[in-house]
Design a protein around this motif. Structure first.
Motif: not given
Length: 143
Positions: A20-21, A45-48, A127-131
């Motif tokens: 994200s920018l 921190p911003k996540r990638e 990570n699995v549930l949301l993304l």
């Protein structure tokens, strides 16, 4: 559709990694100095993360990423309603199958344990549930 600007950081097999920018959700707000969201966005921190894409992109490209807003309700159910339902179901099964003396002594601890265990499982699988199930971000266009 909820959209945000992101930058391509790397490209792997069929996946584009984006970051994200934007620095915060309310960067243009007049309450920026006293806003909790703005303060958290400075420290966290911003996540990638990876997004499936068949578009011809290269590292450094700015893209528009969108999330279908109908999935916000689904994620709210998973994150808030599921732990309460698991707790109530566990307490109901405990009162049916366990002796009354055990239920009177340990039912509050059992219900709290089930609630916390469900939150822990959701946290570990977020990570699995949301993304992958709830939000599935997609690249809408290149800027």
């Amino acid at each position: 559709m909820i959209e945000e600007t992101a930058i391509v950081t790397r490209i792997t097999d069929g996946e584009v990694w984006i970051k994200s920018l934007q620095s915060g959700a309310c960067g243009g707000c007049a309450q920026h100095s006293s806003c909790g969201t703005a303060a958290l966005s400075k420290w966290l921190p911003k996540r990638e993360f990876a997004v499936e894409s068949d578009r011809p992109l290269k590292v450094g490209d700015q893209v528009r990423v969108g999330i279908d807003d109908s999935h916000v309700l689904l994620s709210s159910i998973v994150l808030y309603l599921l732990p309460i339902l698991v707790m109530l179901l566990g307490v109901g099964l405990a009162t049916i199958f366990l002796p009354p003396a055990f239920c009177e002594a340990w039912l509050p601890e059992l219900s709290l344990s089930l609630l916390l265990a469900t939150f822990w499982v959701i946290h570990k699988l977020q990570n699995v549930l949301l993304l992958y199930f709830c939000f599935r971000p997609q690249i809408v266009g290149k800027l």
